[in-house]
Each structure stands twice: as C-alpha cells, then as structure tokens.
Design a protein around this motif. Structure first.
Motif, PDB file in Angstrom:
ATOM      1  N   GLU A  63      80.621  48.271 -30.870  1.00 42.55           N
ATOM      2  CA  GLU A  63      81.805  48.375 -31.726  1.00 42.55           C
ATOM      3  C   GLU A  63      81.468  48.047 -33.174  1.00 42.55           C
ATOM      4  OE1 GLU A  63      84.811  49.643 -30.961  1.00 42.55           O
ATOM      5  OE2 GLU A  63      83.769  50.149 -29.097  1.00 42.55           O
ATOM      6  N   LYS A  64      80.553  47.122 -33.385  1.00 36.49           N
ATOM      7  CA  LYS A  64      80.144  46.774 -34.752  1.00 36.49           C
ATOM      8  C   LYS A  64      79.277  47.872 -35.362  1.00 36.49           C
ATOM      9  CE  LYS A  64      80.331  41.762 -34.065  1.00 36.49           C
ATOM     10  NZ  LYS A  64      79.558  40.482 -34.036  1.00 36.49           N
ATOM     11  N   LEU A  65      78.347  48.422 -34.586  1.00 36.06           N
ATOM     12  CA  LEU A  65      77.460  49.462 -35.109  1.00 36.06           C
ATOM     13  C   LEU A  65      78.236  50.706 -35.524  1.00 36.06           C
ATOM     14  CD1 LEU A  65      74.492  49.209 -32.559  1.00 36.06           C
ATOM     15  CD2 LEU A  65      74.594  48.271 -34.880  1.00 36.06           C
ATOM     16  N   LYS A  66      79.339  50.975 -34.853  1.00 32.53           N
ATOM     17  CA  LYS A  66      80.158  52.146 -35.177  1.00 32.53           C
ATOM     18  C   LYS A  66      80.748  52.074 -36.586  1.00 32.53           C
ATOM     19  CE  LYS A  66      83.214  53.224 -32.053  1.00 32.53           C
ATOM     20  NZ  LYS A  66      84.221  53.050 -30.946  1.00 32.53           N
ATOM     21  N   LEU A  67      80.817  50.884 -37.157  1.00 33.78           N
ATOM     22  CA  LEU A  67      81.426  50.698 -38.471  1.00 33.78           C
ATOM     23  C   LEU A  67      80.476  51.048 -39.617  1.00 33.78           C
ATOM     24  CD1 LEU A  67      83.283  47.314 -37.832  1.00 33.78           C
ATOM     25  CD2 LEU A  67      84.224  49.631 -37.691  1.00 33.78           C
ATOM     26  N   PHE A  68      79.192  51.269 -39.303  1.00 29.90           N
ATOM     27  CA  PHE A  68      78.209  51.539 -40.348  1.00 29.90           C
ATOM     28  C   PHE A  68      78.132  53.029 -40.654  1.00 29.90           C
ATOM     29  CE2 PHE A  68      77.273  47.269 -39.304  1.00 29.90           C
ATOM     30  CZ  PHE A  68      76.655  46.722 -40.427  1.00 29.90           C
ATOM     31  N   LYS A  69      77.640  53.320 -41.842  1.00 30.56           N
ATOM     32  CA  LYS A  69      77.546  54.705 -42.288  1.00 30.56           C
ATOM     33  C   LYS A  69      76.726  55.533 -41.312  1.00 30.56           C
ATOM     34  CE  LYS A  69      75.958  57.582 -46.143  1.00 30.56           C
ATOM     35  NZ  LYS A  69      75.352  57.580 -47.504  1.00 30.56           N
ATOM     36  N   ALA A  70      75.602  54.999 -40.875  1.00 32.04           N
ATOM     37  CA  ALA A  70      74.748  55.704 -39.912  1.00 32.04           C
ATOM     38  C   ALA A  70      73.870  54.702 -39.188  1.00 32.04           C
ATOM     39  CB  ALA A  70      73.882  56.746 -40.608  1.00 32.04           C
ATOM     40  N   ASN A  71      73.533  55.040 -37.951  1.00 28.97           N
ATOM     41  CA  ASN A  71      72.558  54.295 -37.169  1.00 28.97           C
ATOM     42  C   ASN A  71      71.396  55.221 -36.872  1.00 28.97           C
ATOM     43  OD1 ASN A  71      73.695  51.477 -35.768  1.00 28.97           O
ATOM     44  ND2 ASN A  71      75.314  52.858 -36.454  1.00 28.97           N
ATOM     45  N   GLN A  72      70.176  54.727 -37.072  1.00 29.51           N
ATOM     46  CA  GLN A  72      68.983  55.521 -36.798  1.00 29.51           C
ATOM     47  C   GLN A  72      68.012  54.658 -35.991  1.00 29.51           C
ATOM     48  OE1 GLN A  72      67.810  56.721 -40.765  1.00 29.51           O
ATOM     49  NE2 GLN A  72      69.277  58.387 -40.803  1.00 29.51           N
ATOM     50  N   PRO A  73      68.302  54.477 -34.703  1.00 29.04           N
ATOM     51  CA  PRO A  73      67.486  53.587 -33.894  1.00 29.04           C
ATOM     52  C   PRO A  73      66.208  54.246 -33.391  1.00 29.04           C
ATOM     53  CG  PRO A  73      69.231  54.496 -32.555  1.00 29.04           C
ATOM     54  CD  PRO A  73      69.450  55.023 -33.954  1.00 29.04           C
ATOM     55  N   THR A  74      65.246  53.408 -33.092  1.00 32.45           N
ATOM     56  CA  THR A  74      64.040  53.817 -32.379  1.00 32.45           C
ATOM     57  C   THR A  74      64.032  53.074 -31.057  1.00 32.45           C
ATOM     58  OG1 THR A  74      62.756  54.247 -34.389  1.00 32.45           O
ATOM     59  CG2 THR A  74      61.526  53.826 -32.365  1.00 32.45           C
ATOM     60  N   PHE A  75      64.131  53.809 -29.951  1.00 32.84           N
ATOM     61  CA  PHE A  75      64.132  53.207 -28.624  1.00 32.84           C
ATOM     62  C   PHE A  75      62.691  52.981 -28.158  1.00 32.84           C
ATOM     63  CE2 PHE A  75      68.392  55.342 -27.206  1.00 32.84           C
ATOM     64  CZ  PHE A  75      69.068  54.576 -28.142  1.00 32.84           C
ATOM     65  N   SER A  76      62.362  51.765 -27.801  1.00 38.06           N
ATOM     66  CA  SER A  76      61.050  51.462 -27.225  1.00 38.06           C
ATOM     67  C   SER A  76      61.194  51.429 -25.703  1.00 38.06           C
ATOM     68  CB  SER A  76      60.535  50.113 -27.740  1.00 38.06           C
ATOM     69  OG  SER A  76      60.258  50.184 -29.118  1.00 38.06           O
ATOM     70  N   ILE A  77      60.911  52.565 -25.089  1.00 34.44           N
ATOM     71  CA  ILE A  77      61.002  52.724 -23.629  1.00 34.44           C
ATOM     72  C   ILE A  77      59.749  53.469 -23.196  1.00 34.44           C
ATOM     73  CG2 ILE A  77      62.362  53.659 -21.725  1.00 34.44           C
ATOM     74  CD1 ILE A  77      64.801  53.640 -23.596  1.00 34.44           C
ATOM     75  N   ASP A  78      59.051  52.970 -22.196  1.00 37.05           N
ATOM     76  CA  ASP A  78      57.732  53.498 -21.878  1.00 37.05           C
ATOM     77  C   ASP A  78      57.653  54.312 -20.589  1.00 37.05           C
ATOM     78  OD1 ASP A  78      56.340  51.746 -24.020  1.00 37.05           O
ATOM     79  OD2 ASP A  78      57.419  50.324 -22.768  1.00 37.05           O
ATOM     80  N   SER A  79      58.648  54.150 -19.711  1.00 40.85           N
ATOM     81  CA  SER A  79      58.539  54.820 -18.425  1.00 40.85           C
ATOM     82  C   SER A  79      59.920  54.910 -17.796  1.00 40.85           C
ATOM     83  CB  SER A  79      57.556  54.063 -17.509  1.00 40.85           C
ATOM     84  OG  SER A  79      57.208  54.857 -16.387  1.00 40.85           O
ATOM     85  N   VAL A  80      59.965  55.280 -16.534  1.00 39.52           N
ATOM     86  CA  VAL A  80      61.237  55.419 -15.824  1.00 39.52           C
ATOM     87  C   VAL A  80      61.171  54.666 -14.497  1.00 39.52           C
ATOM     88  CG1 VAL A  80      61.761  57.661 -16.852  1.00 39.52           C
ATOM     89  CG2 VAL A  80      60.485  57.562 -14.710  1.00 39.52           C
ATOM     90  N   GLY A  81      62.351  54.366 -13.942  1.00 43.26           N
ATOM     91  CA  GLY A  81      62.444  53.793 -12.604  1.00 43.26           C
ATOM     92  C   GLY A  81      61.655  52.514 -12.417  1.00 43.26           C
ATOM     93  N   LYS A  82      61.005  52.412 -11.272  1.00 41.63           N
ATOM     94  CA  LYS A  82      60.248  51.205 -10.923  1.00 41.63           C
ATOM     95  C   LYS A  82      59.067  50.989 -11.867  1.00 41.63           C
ATOM     96  CE  LYS A  82      62.662  49.784  -7.426  1.00 41.63           C
ATOM     97  NZ  LYS A  82      63.398  48.490  -7.523  1.00 41.63           N
ATOM     98  N   SER A  83      58.510  52.069 -12.370  1.00 40.68           N
ATOM     99  CA  SER A  83      57.413  51.937 -13.336  1.00 40.68           C
ATOM    100  C   SER A  83      57.912  51.238 -14.599  1.00 40.68           C
ATOM    101  CB  SER A  83      56.849  53.315 -13.687  1.00 40.68           C
ATOM    102  OG  SER A  83      55.910  53.232 -14.737  1.00 40.68           O
ATOM    103  N   TYR A  84      59.102  51.635 -15.072  1.00 44.19           N
ATOM    104  CA  TYR A  84      59.699  50.961 -16.234  1.00 44.19           C
ATOM    105  C   TYR A  84      59.914  49.486 -15.940  1.00 44.19           C
ATOM    106  CZ  TYR A  84      63.307  49.168 -19.313  1.00 44.19           C
ATOM    107  OH  TYR A  84      64.020  48.360 -20.169  1.00 44.19           O
ATOM    108  N   GLU A  85      60.458  49.174 -14.781  1.00 41.93           N
ATOM    109  CA  GLU A  85      60.765  47.787 -14.427  1.00 41.93           C
ATOM    110  C   GLU A  85      59.505  46.936 -14.377  1.00 41.93           C
ATOM    111  OE1 GLU A  85      64.766  48.686 -11.723  1.00 41.93           O
ATOM    112  OE2 GLU A  85      62.916  48.039 -10.763  1.00 41.93           O
ATOM    113  N   TYR A  86      58.388  47.531 -13.955  1.00 36.06           N
ATOM    114  CA  TYR A  86      57.128  46.789 -13.918  1.00 36.06           C
ATOM    115  C   TYR A  86      56.639  46.474 -15.325  1.00 36.06           C
ATOM    116  CZ  TYR A  86      52.259  45.643 -12.934  1.00 36.06           C
ATOM    117  OH  TYR A  86      51.038  44.999 -12.872  1.00 36.06           O
ATOM    118  N   ILE A  87      56.773  47.441 -16.235  1.00 36.04           N
ATOM    119  CA  ILE A  87      56.271  47.263 -17.597  1.00 36.04           C
ATOM    120  C   ILE A  87      57.196  46.368 -18.415  1.00 36.04           C
ATOM    121  CG2 ILE A  87      55.736  48.448 -19.764  1.00 36.04           C
ATOM    122  CD1 ILE A  87      55.045  50.927 -18.056  1.00 36.04           C
TER     123      ILE A  87
END
Length: 290
Positions: A169-193
């Motif tokens: 709700e707070k981020l919506k108040l800004f002019k723009a958001n330009q995030p970088t998601f740090s995600i390396d894998s999916v499923g159980k592999s993601y959970e391990y990392i």
C-alpha cells in the motif's frame, strides 16, 4: 587506447567467459537531468544495512545478519563446516546477529537522508533485504509524510518475499517502482537455496506485488551455481507467467550471473563439461525470451 581498470575486474572476467557484464546493461532507473550551473541532489544510491529474513546458501554474514546465527553456532560449538574461503565468516565482529557491519542509523549521512529533500527524484537501494531494513522503511514513510512520494521513483533490490499488504500500500503511493527480484530457482530447489522461505509463500508475495503495484520495469537476477543450473529455464518460464498478472505492461529483463566469488565450490566451473554443454544453451534460450 582504452585501459582495463582494475576496479572493473569483475566485468573483464565475465567477458572473458562470453558473459555479458554489468557495464553493458546498467541502465538508468529513471530519467534525470543535471543542471551543471546549479546542481542539486537528484538521486541517492545506498545500502540500508544487512538486516535480512533469509539465510541464502551463497551469502555471507557480512550481508545477512541471519547467517550470523549460524556463524555463532559454529564458533560456540566448534563445529566444522564454516566456509572460511568467503569474507565475513572469519570476522569476529559479525558473530553477533545484532551487529552492524556497514550501516548505522546514527551516522550523519543517514540522518540527512531523512530530511525533506524536494529535489530528490530517485532512490536506488539495497540491503540485506531492502524491504526489511529500518532505513528503507523510514525513507518511505518520510517521503509519504512530506508529500513527495508521488514525485519519487524507487529502484531497489529485494528477495521479493516481503511484499506484505502494508508495504504494498505504501509503494503504490510512489511515482514508480523499479524492483530487481533476486530469485534463483523454483520449488524445492528454491527452498534449498533461499532457506528458510517456502516457495508457496514467495509466490504469494510476488503475486501480491505484481497485481497491486503499477510497475514499468521488473528485473530478475539469479546467481548461477551448481544448485540451480538445471532449473533456470523453469525459473524464466515462471517469471514470464507471473508478469502476465500485472494490470499494465511491464518491461522485464533477466540477468543470470555466475555466483560470486568465481571459483568457490558451488561455481558451475567445477561441473563436468558435458553437463555444462547441455544446460548452458537451455539457459541462454530461456533468457532470450525477455
């Protein structure tokens, strides 16, 4: 002739391996103009500390205070397994999970950052986990209270697991958001990392952000290692599907970088050549979708 500056050694090493280095795709997060006659502070690029919610397997106590819990356990119990080849695991100052390695809310620069700066139009931020750090939260609240959020762009790195209803709700108040998601894998592999985050909770967090916060650009960063080599194409496909949930067009980019430092035991260079030759083309093909 152009010289290869030592300060850019990470770029040169990457390019020697036919990897596109940062110097080729570090794009500006927002259009900024500079008045050379009367310059003003228009952008800030900072790290808000090492407070984090995860204990990622490629990280160090210097960048995640949660890993200091493990380091403290290793020291107190004289248990083998602490990776001495990585900076941070040998620093006794970082044994205390509440210690501060490189950021303090008491320094003059941070206190000045929280003062009303009507000329600031861009904040680039990282952590720890940026959304979890007190500094980032204080900056966001301060911008909202001073009615400058609607003129300010936020560009930040995040593990994307802390998009709660309150922060969204707070981020919506800004002019723009330009995030970088740090995600390396999916499923159980993601959970391990990315221990100890459940994959289902990450998906819920990502969906909460994408469906509610208008976002012109979202980058996805993945640290390539022996732990996720076979899963990067699935990660790219997952990201592509999640972006479709956005109500407005989103420009996306996927960055696949070797785990740092190069040569550590989880570096893919230790894997058999036939395995690399079979998987690298799959990764490059998946990356080209963006």
């Amino acid at each position: 002739l152009a010289k290869k500056l030592p300060d850019l050694a990470m770029n040169w090493k990457a390019e020697e391996k036919d990897i596109t280095s940062y110097r080729f795709y570090s794009r500006p997060s927002a259009p900024l103009t500079l008045d050379t006659e009367k310059p003003v502070l228009g952008a800030i690029d900072t790290a808000f500390g090492e407070n984090c919610n995860l204990r990622c397997r490629m990280c160090t106590p210097g960048q995640s205070n949660k890993l200091r819990i493990d380091d403290k356990f290793f020291r107190e119990n004289k248990t083998p397994g602490r990776p001495f080849y990585l900076a941070g695991w040998n620093d006794k100052k970082l044994t205390d999970p509440s210690a501060v390695a490189f950021f303090s809310e008491e320094v003059m620069q941070f206190k000045d950052l929280l003062k009303p700066h009507p000329t600031i139009r861009l904040l680039r931020a990282t952590g720890g986990e940026t959304l979890r750090t007190n500094g980032f939260q204080m900056f966001v609240d301060n911008a909202i209270e001073n009615n400058i959020a609607s003129e300010t762009t936020l560009a930040y790195h995040t593990n994307a697991a802390k998009f709660t209803d309150d922060i969204v709700e707070k981020l919506k108040l800004f002019k723009a958001n330009q995030p970088t998601f740090s995600i390396d894998s999916v499923g159980k592999s993601y959970e391990y990392i990315r221990h100890p985050m459940p994959w289902a909770m990450l998906e819920k967090s990502v969906e909460n952000y994408i469906t509610k916060v208008p976002t012109p650009t979202i980058d996805l960063n993945a640290a390539l290692s022996v732990m996720n080599l076979h899963y990067v194409p699935e990660l790219c496909a997952w990201f592509k599907e999640k972006i479709k949930l956005a109500g407005t067009p989103v420009e996306c980019r996927v960055n696949i970088d070797p785990v740092w430092p190069i040569g550590r035991p989880i570096d893919i260079s230790w894997l058999p050549r036939p395995m690399l030759e079979s998987q690298i083309p799959r990764i490059m093909e998946a990356k080209q979708q963006f």
